[in-house]
Design an enzyme around this catalytic site. Structure first.
Site, PDB file in Angstrom:
ATOM      1  N   ASP A 128     -13.592 -86.921  28.090  1.00  0.00           N
ATOM      2  CA  ASP A 128     -14.056 -85.656  27.532  1.00  0.00           C
ATOM      3  C   ASP A 128     -13.199 -84.535  28.133  1.00  0.00           C
ATOM      4  O   ASP A 128     -12.413 -84.754  29.057  1.00  0.00           O
ATOM      5  CB  ASP A 128     -15.564 -85.454  27.775  1.00  0.00           C
ATOM      6  CG  ASP A 128     -16.169 -84.548  26.697  1.00  0.00           C
ATOM      7  OD1 ASP A 128     -15.396 -83.816  26.034  1.00  0.00           O
ATOM      8  OD2 ASP A 128     -17.388 -84.555  26.494  1.00  0.00           O
TER       9      ASP A 128
HETATM   10  C1  BGC Z   1     -17.230 -81.991  24.089  1.00  0.00           C
HETATM   11  C2  BGC Z   1     -16.823 -83.157  23.230  1.00  0.00           C
HETATM   12  C3  BGC Z   1     -15.710 -82.758  22.298  1.00  0.00           C
HETATM   13  C4  BGC Z   1     -14.552 -82.209  23.104  1.00  0.00           C
HETATM   14  C5  BGC Z   1     -13.362 -81.824  22.249  1.00  0.00           C
HETATM   15  C6  BGC Z   1     -16.020 -81.315  24.738  1.00  0.00           C
HETATM   16  O1  BGC Z   1     -16.372 -80.140  25.360  1.00  0.00           O
HETATM   17  O2  BGC Z   1     -18.122 -82.439  25.079  1.00  0.00           O
HETATM   18  O3  BGC Z   1     -17.936 -83.611  22.510  1.00  0.00           O
HETATM   19  O4  BGC Z   1     -15.312 -83.857  21.535  1.00  0.00           O
HETATM   20  O5  BGC Z   1     -15.008 -81.070  23.803  1.00  0.00           O
HETATM   21  O6  BGC Z   1     -13.636 -80.769  21.412  1.00  0.00           O
END
Ligand code: BGC
Length: 708
Positions: free
Chosen positions: A254
């Protein structure tokens, strides 16, 4: 494919290898575009996220293809519920209990994202959530592992199709592994303390289903589970997911989660953090450059080997090859523009998915649907004419306009006199507008109150400690209720909203979540009876935030909840029951269940067929969802009072009766024993079918299961 990957791997420098593991955000300013372009051209970036501009995307793809090894970029984006056309929030769409719909909205989203050059999405989100304080409940398919597993399969089919290299396919990412929905007190990014049993029974099955469905990628969650951050959880990522489940795809961290291992308190610097994540099985490092900066030193320090790096690079290159990027890097972007017919089709799907996601929570005295008798309609409240709010969270590429509730109702009822007064803001503001709202309500024969949350009250980093209606909305509603006229309430929201006073006093309540581009038409279809509401809650709706967590598959306990028994499992100041059970959802007709048929016994390993008759006893046609629950009342491990094992739909004309069949597979009768191994134990099982998880209304029969 593997020849190409082998050849590339053999000729790559360390920098080029780390480049493939490096994913960078190209859409969130500020960032140094010139520096990023230099890195792309040097093969130091393997994938980008958050770009929605095909022109720049093509330019960067050309730069990557001009690099020494000509390895194309992956472009990733969160396509949670649509791209340009926005469909209902996942929590709303889950309420449709319709795998075909779930698949279709994903498939059609790809038609739009593909043309923007997107080759990977960070969806579906499969976190089971039983805590509506958590803002990300809006992104997930609800409280039940069975539902989330079916949702996983449908979405993955929709995003990936049968062949990843086709223009109509993008790589799906099952996220966030695991138990992110159980963060303490619903605070986003919080710690998770669940038992291994709960992990195995509740939080992991949707991810196992995703792996079986061939998902390309998995994203470990931000949280730790019992002290081990998921980004570092080799036991789960490597041993369970890769070894036991057989996952062969890519694990993408993440956003900045690798570097966050330092803040978690398990790494002392970026080198340490990068080595822990890589060894745990994380292949792509999203945004924090931890691998690029940390892994060279980790190699020197002997924390990782080149073989460990190669393993991750191989997985990334294999994904690129499967996506067909080496052969046709621009294929998706060069698709012909959407035709008018396609745009019409997408809009129609947005409307259909919207109305199929609307849950009718209450409807006393058949207040709904609105008919031609309703001539002067007062549409009061801050969400009635709020085009941007209707999208909910994650609507990256959508235009700024959706169909509002006001527009939807006006279009559906051209002969009615519909007036709108806001009354109060969703949040903040003052109560000065209430008098005007009351005056309008007094002068109208029908009152619709449009209340709820802002789209930003759910989603990432938007947890709320109180799950009530924000701002001065209660004051507005109380002033309208005080007139003593029947009031219809339409709620727009990303989580269940605790408002017992409102459910008590409103004549009818519609839960519309956030329904996307066609929200207003979808809501109007339900309110006018053009669509007979069919959605059911995919989460238990609490009466009060103090009941959290409240969900249908709780255990009985040694002192089962009983309002008559003081020493029983309950709060002394709250009801035992939720406001609405899982599966609750009314329609404009009445369905009756009868004739539950279950064999009297079966032998371990058998498949058991369950049949039930459902009839439409009202005057309009409708579509009803039935739920199949199982209970193992005596087992060596106490089992939940209800376990969902199936759901099925019946479409019925007025007066029609159908038989609905369910199949219970051998594994459905097993549970995890004290060593968390699947086990069958002889004894009686209770098989129940119902319209919701309300245990007082289920049809139940016993079946004796005998060990082989
Ligand atoms: C979120 C994810 C997301 C990623 C990319 C993160 O802050 O937790 O769910 O896919 O950002 O946008």
């Amino acid at each position: 494919m593997s020849d190409l990957v082998d050849r590339l791997l053999a000729s790559m420098t360390l920098e080029e290898k780390l480049g493939q593991l490096n994913m960078i955000d190209a859409g969130t300013p500020p960032y140094d575009e010139a520096e990023m372009e230099r890195q792309i051209a040097a093969g130091r970036i393997g994938s980008l996220l958050n770009i929605r501009d095909p022109e720049r995307l093509n330019r960067w793809q050309a730069m990557a293809l001009g690099s020494r090894l000509k390895i194309p970029l992956i472009f990733g984006l969160d396509v949670l519920h649509g791209h340009y056309t926005i469909y209902p929030l996942p929590i709303a769409e889950a309420c449709a209990f319709d795998p075909e719909l779930w698949e279709r909205t994903a498939k059609i989203s790809v038609e739009e994202t593909g043309r923007d050059g997107i080759t990977m999405t960070f969806a579906p989100m499969l976190d089971v959530c039983r805590d509506p304080r958590w803002g990300r409940i809006a992104e997930c398919p609800g409280e039940d592992a069975y539902v989330a597993s079916r949702f996983a399969e449908a979405k993955i089919r929709g995003y990936q199709g049968t062949d990843l290299s086709r223009r109509e396919s993008i790589a799906a990412t099952a996220k966030h592994l695991g138990a992110y929905g159980a963060v303490e007190a619903g605070r986003d990014y919080g710690s998770v303390n669940v038992s291994e049993r709960q992990l195995a029974e509740t939080y992991l099955p949707p991810f196992e289903a995703a792996v079986k469905a061939g998902v390309s990628s998995i994203m470990p969650a931000f949280n730790d589970v019992a002290g081990i951050p998921m980004t570092a959880h080799g036991d789960l990522l490597n041993d369970l997911v890769r070894e036991t489940w057989g996952f062969e795809g890519v694990m993408v961290s993440d956003y900045t989660a690798v570097a966050e291992l330092i803040a978690h308190g398990i790494a002392d610097d970026l080198t340490h953090a990068a080595s822990i994540a890589l060894m745990a099985g994380v292949d792509i490092d999203m945004q924090d450059q931890a691998y690029v900066q940390g892994l060279p030193k980790a190699l020197e320090r002997g924390l990782v080997t080149m073989a460990d790096i190669d393993r991750a690079v191989r997985r990334v290159l294999t994904l690129k090859a499967k996506l067909g990027l080496f052969d046709e890097p621009y294929r998706r972007v060069s698709a012909p523009p959407l035709s008018e017919t396609q745009v019409k089709e997408f809009t129609a799907l947005a409307r259909d998915s919207a109305r199929r996601s609307v849950v009718l929570l209450k409807n006393d005295n058949n207040t709904l649907p609105i008919t031609s008798k309703n001539k002067k309609i007062a549409l009061i409240g801050p969400l009635a004419d709020a085009p941007l709010e209707m999208f909910g969270c994650w609507f990256a590429a959508a235009p700024l306009e959706s169909v509002t509730i006001l527009h939807g109702l006006k279009t559906a009822l051209p002969n009615a006199d519909i007036r709108h007064v806001k009354g109060v803001e969703i949040e903040g503001g003052d109560t000065n507008g209430i008098a005007e709202a009351v005056a309008l309500a007094k002068a109208s024969d029908t009152i619709v109150l449009s209340l709820g949350e802002t789209k930003d009250m759910t989603g990432e980093a938007h947890s709320r400690g109180r799950i009530e209606l924000p701002g001065h909305q209660r004051a507005l509603a109380e002033a309208i209720f005080a007139l003593g006229k029947p009031v219809i309430v339409v709620l727009s929201h990303g989580r269940p909203v605790a408002a017992p006073w409102l459910f008590e006093r409103a004549e009818a309540v519609v839960s519309s979540w956030f329904l996307g581009s066609e929200a207003g038409h979808g809501i109007a279809d339900v309110m006018t009876g053009k669509w007979n509401p069919s959605a059911k809650l995919c989460v238990t709706w609490p009466y009060d935030g103090g009941q959290i967590p409240i969900f249908h598959s709780q255990r009985s306990t040694g002192r089962p909840a009983n309002p008559e028994v003081y020493f029983s499992t309950r709060h002394v100041d709250l009801p035992i029951e939720p406001q609405f059970p899982f599966g609750h959802g009314l329609s404009y007709t009445r369905y009756a269940l009868s004739n539950l048929k279950v064999p009297s016994e079966f032998t371990e390993g058998d498949t058991v067929t369950v049949a039930v008759d459902v009839s439409n006893e009202g005057s309009v046609a409708g579509e009803e969802t039935l739920f199949l629950f199982l209970r193992d009342p005596v087992a060596s491990i106490a089992r939940p009072v209800l376990e969902l094992k199936g759901f099925a739909k019946a479409t019925l004309k007025s007066g029609e009766r159908k038989t609905v069949c369910f199949t219970l597979k051998p594994a459905d009768f097993e549970f995890l024993d004290k060593n968390l191994q699947p086990r069958f134990e002889s004894g009686a099982f209770e098989v129940s079918v119902g319209q919701s998880a309300d245990r007082t209304k289920l049809l139940t029969a016993k079946v004796q299961g005998n060990a082989r």
